[in-house]
Write a protein that holds these residues in place. Structure first.
Motif, PDB file in Angstrom:
ATOM      1  N   LEU A 258     -10.711  34.132  13.276  1.00  0.00           N
ATOM      2  CA  LEU A 258     -10.065  32.838  13.467  1.00  0.00           C
ATOM      3  C   LEU A 258      -9.016  32.905  14.576  1.00  0.00           C
ATOM      4  N   ARG A 259      -8.250  34.000  14.613  1.00  0.00           N
ATOM      5  CA  ARG A 259      -7.255  34.160  15.676  1.00  0.00           C
ATOM      6  C   ARG A 259      -7.918  34.150  17.050  1.00  0.00           C
ATOM      7  N   ALA A 260      -9.044  34.878  17.173  1.00  0.00           N
ATOM      8  CA  ALA A 260      -9.730  34.924  18.454  1.00  0.00           C
ATOM      9  C   ALA A 260     -10.320  33.569  18.828  1.00  0.00           C
ATOM     10  N   ALA A 261     -10.700  32.765  17.824  1.00  0.00           N
ATOM     11  CA  ALA A 261     -11.291  31.459  18.090  1.00  0.00           C
ATOM     12  C   ALA A 261     -10.237  30.374  18.278  1.00  0.00           C
ATOM     13  N   GLY A 262      -8.957  30.726  18.151  1.00  0.00           N
ATOM     14  CA  GLY A 262      -7.906  29.743  18.329  1.00  0.00           C
ATOM     15  C   GLY A 262      -7.705  28.844  17.141  1.00  0.00           C
ATOM     16  N   VAL A 263      -8.002  29.328  15.938  1.00  0.00           N
ATOM     17  CA  VAL A 263      -7.861  28.551  14.711  1.00  0.00           C
ATOM     18  C   VAL A 263      -6.741  29.165  13.879  1.00  0.00           C
ATOM     19  N   VAL A 264      -5.838  28.315  13.396  1.00  0.00           N
ATOM     20  CA  VAL A 264      -4.775  28.799  12.527  1.00  0.00           C
ATOM     21  C   VAL A 264      -5.396  29.328  11.234  1.00  0.00           C
ATOM     22  N   ALA A 265      -5.099  30.571  10.879  1.00  0.00           N
ATOM     23  CA  ALA A 265      -5.684  31.217   9.704  1.00  0.00           C
ATOM     24  C   ALA A 265      -4.704  31.184   8.552  1.00  0.00           C
ATOM     25  N   ASP A 266      -4.976  30.396   7.556  1.00  0.00           N
ATOM     26  CA  ASP A 266      -4.149  30.304   6.351  1.00  0.00           C
ATOM     27  C   ASP A 266      -4.887  31.030   5.238  1.00  0.00           C
ATOM     28  N   LEU A 267      -4.792  32.352   5.247  1.00  0.00           N
ATOM     29  CA  LEU A 267      -5.581  33.215   4.364  1.00  0.00           C
ATOM     30  C   LEU A 267      -4.681  34.016   3.447  1.00  0.00           C
ATOM     31  N   PRO A 268      -5.153  34.356   2.252  1.00  0.00           N
ATOM     32  CA  PRO A 268      -4.358  35.203   1.342  1.00  0.00           C
ATOM     33  C   PRO A 268      -4.125  36.574   1.963  1.00  0.00           C
ATOM     34  N   THR A 269      -2.995  37.157   1.648  1.00  0.00           N
ATOM     35  CA  THR A 269      -2.683  38.499   2.141  1.00  0.00           C
ATOM     36  C   THR A 269      -3.250  39.584   1.244  1.00  0.00           C
ATOM     37  N   ALA A 270      -3.645  39.237   0.022  1.00  0.00           N
ATOM     38  CA  ALA A 270      -4.187  40.223  -0.924  1.00  0.00           C
ATOM     39  C   ALA A 270      -5.300  39.575  -1.733  1.00  0.00           C
ATOM     40  N   ALA A 271      -6.163  40.444  -2.266  1.00  0.00           N
ATOM     41  CA  ALA A 271      -7.307  39.957  -3.053  1.00  0.00           C
ATOM     42  C   ALA A 271      -7.215  40.385  -4.508  1.00  0.00           C
ATOM     43  N   ASP A 272      -6.043  40.888  -4.935  1.00  0.00           N
ATOM     44  CA  ASP A 272      -5.906  41.402  -6.302  1.00  0.00           C
ATOM     45  C   ASP A 272      -6.049  40.315  -7.354  1.00  0.00           C
ATOM     46  N   LEU A 273      -5.827  39.063  -6.964  1.00  0.00           N
ATOM     47  CA  LEU A 273      -5.910  37.971  -7.930  1.00  0.00           C
ATOM     48  C   LEU A 273      -7.329  37.781  -8.458  1.00  0.00           C
ATOM     49  N   VAL A 274      -8.333  38.155  -7.681  1.00  0.00           N
ATOM     50  CA  VAL A 274      -9.734  37.937  -8.046  1.00  0.00           C
ATOM     51  C   VAL A 274     -10.203  39.040  -8.983  1.00  0.00           C
ATOM     52  N   GLU A 275     -11.028  38.652  -9.955  1.00  0.00           N
ATOM     53  CA  GLU A 275     -11.610  39.632 -10.869  1.00  0.00           C
ATOM     54  C   GLU A 275     -12.376  40.690 -10.078  1.00  0.00           C
ATOM     55  N   PRO A 276     -12.241  41.981 -10.428  1.00  0.00           N
ATOM     56  CA  PRO A 276     -12.943  43.034  -9.680  1.00  0.00           C
ATOM     57  C   PRO A 276     -14.453  42.825  -9.609  1.00  0.00           C
TER      58      PRO A 276
END
Length: 381
Positions: A258-276
């Motif tokens: 997204l950064r390379a495509a010029g799109v603001v990336a509003d993404l989680p910093t961690a994935a621990d919230l999701v069930e393994p």
């Protein structure tokens, strides 16, 4: 067929060897001709037994070639020969009857009981009823008809079941092969679609940087080389069946794309919230969703929201539906196999939304505090 195959005794010369065992009964009938007849009568008796053997062999060939009319014609001829041998071989002629009854019971399994019972009753009563023969009840022939008929029918049932098992095994192998081809096709599409999109975007960025004389162009070209190598590794892993996708890795790759495509990336910093158990599947969802944002959406912002049983990718682009190609189709297959649902369509007031839900029902969107604490915003280059 390989030697270790359980069907080897039903194939080739072994099958012929087993079927030829029934010719022992005409041989016993021939000994009855030698005991009760001589001269021309004996010659006629031997000729009847010989023709009976030929008819038996032809019946086996017709049965193997699935020619029922010929089978019944030859079986009728064998019955006539058995009747013709009765005055000559007397009770020994019922050994020919063993063959006739066994074949008839095998072909007409629905009438197994009356066929075998009728043959056994005839073998038991006829030698006693024909007074000029001076013979008692034919217990030996009756028992022989019962047990031989049941044995032949039993072997026939086993052969039929084994053939059905072989066909089922071949069908399972075919379905497994088709499933493996579908898996490879789906994984290659997902892997290459994402990787080539990233390479295309970053190559365009490197070209623009090089045109402006920025030293960052070399870094972007190096990144493109690394992406190409990684894509090659992923393809080899997918073909080998060891393709590994992680949610954390896809979030990192998606942020860079997204950064390379010029799109603001509003993404989680961690994935621990999701069930393994759901992290790999959500990784595929993030990969497909972000790839489609870059390729189709013409968006300025992309948001990924995670919860234990849900992942959602939303953009603020045109809201036009992406082509319903292999990517979304493959994603739906993966989610359906996990017992989840896929929702893809325009999102108000503008943009596009891809949402995948697994497990229990959750609210449509998480609270503002949880969303803000789990995301970061990257401004476009």
């Amino acid at each position: 067929m390989p030697d270790r195959d359980p069907q080897r005794w039903a194939q080739g010369w072994r099958r012929v060897f087993l079927a030829a065992g029934m010719l022992v009964f005409p041989a016993v009938a021939a000994s009855g001709v030698a005991e009760y007849a001589d001269g021309v009568t004996a010659i006629a008796g031997y000729a009847i037994v010989a023709v009976f053997c030929v008819a038996y062999v032809l019946t086996g060939l017709a049965f193997a070639r699935n020619r029922p009319v010929r089978v019944w014609t030859l079986l009728g001829l064998m019955t006539v020969l058995f009747a013709a041998a009765l005055p000559i071989a007397r009770d020994f002629a019922f050994y020919l009857g063993v063959v006739v009854v066994s074949l008839a019971a095998m072909i007409r399994r629905r009438h197994l009981v009356p066929i075998i019972a009728g043959g056994a009753l005839a073998a038991l009563v006829v030698p006693w009823a024909v007074r000029p023969w001076h013979l008692g009840f034919g217990w030996t022939q009756a028992v022989m008809i019962i047990f031989t008929g049941l044995t032949v029918v039993g072997f026939s049932e086993i052969a039929t079941s084994n053939r059905a098992l072989l066909e089922a095994r071949a069908e399972v192998a075919r379905l497994a092969s088709e499933a493996e081809r579908a898996r490879i096709s789906r994984d290659l599409h997902d892997l290459l679609g994402h990787s080539l999109t990233v390479i295309t975007v970053k190559s365009g960025l490197a070209r623009r940087l090089a045109a402006s004389g920025s030293p960052r162009a070399v870094e972007e070209i190096a990144a493109v080389e690394g992406l190409a190598r990684q894509a090659l590794t992923d393809v080899r892993a997918a073909v080998s069946g060891y393709s590994e996708v992680t949610l954390a890795g896809e979030l990192a790759r998606g942020r860079e794309l997204l950064r390379a495509a010029g799109v603001v990336a509003d993404l989680p910093t961690a994935a621990d919230l999701v069930e393994p158990a759901h992290q790999e599947l959500f990784g595929w969802v993030v990969r497909e969703g972000i790839t489609n944002v870059v390729r189709h959406a013409r968006a300025t912002r992309c948001t990924v929201t995670l919860s234990p049983f849900r992942v959602e990718i939303r953009d603020d682009g045109t809201g036009a539906a992406a082509p319903n190609g292999n990517g979304l189709s493959g994603l739906r297959e993966r989610v359906a196999a996990a017992g989840g649902t896929v929702q893809a369509g325009p999102a108000g007031p503008r943009g596009w939304r891809l949402r995948v839900t697994l497990g229990p029902y959750e609210p449509a969107a998480p609270s503002a505090s949880s969303a803000s604490s789990a995301t970061t915003g990257d401004e476009p280059v």
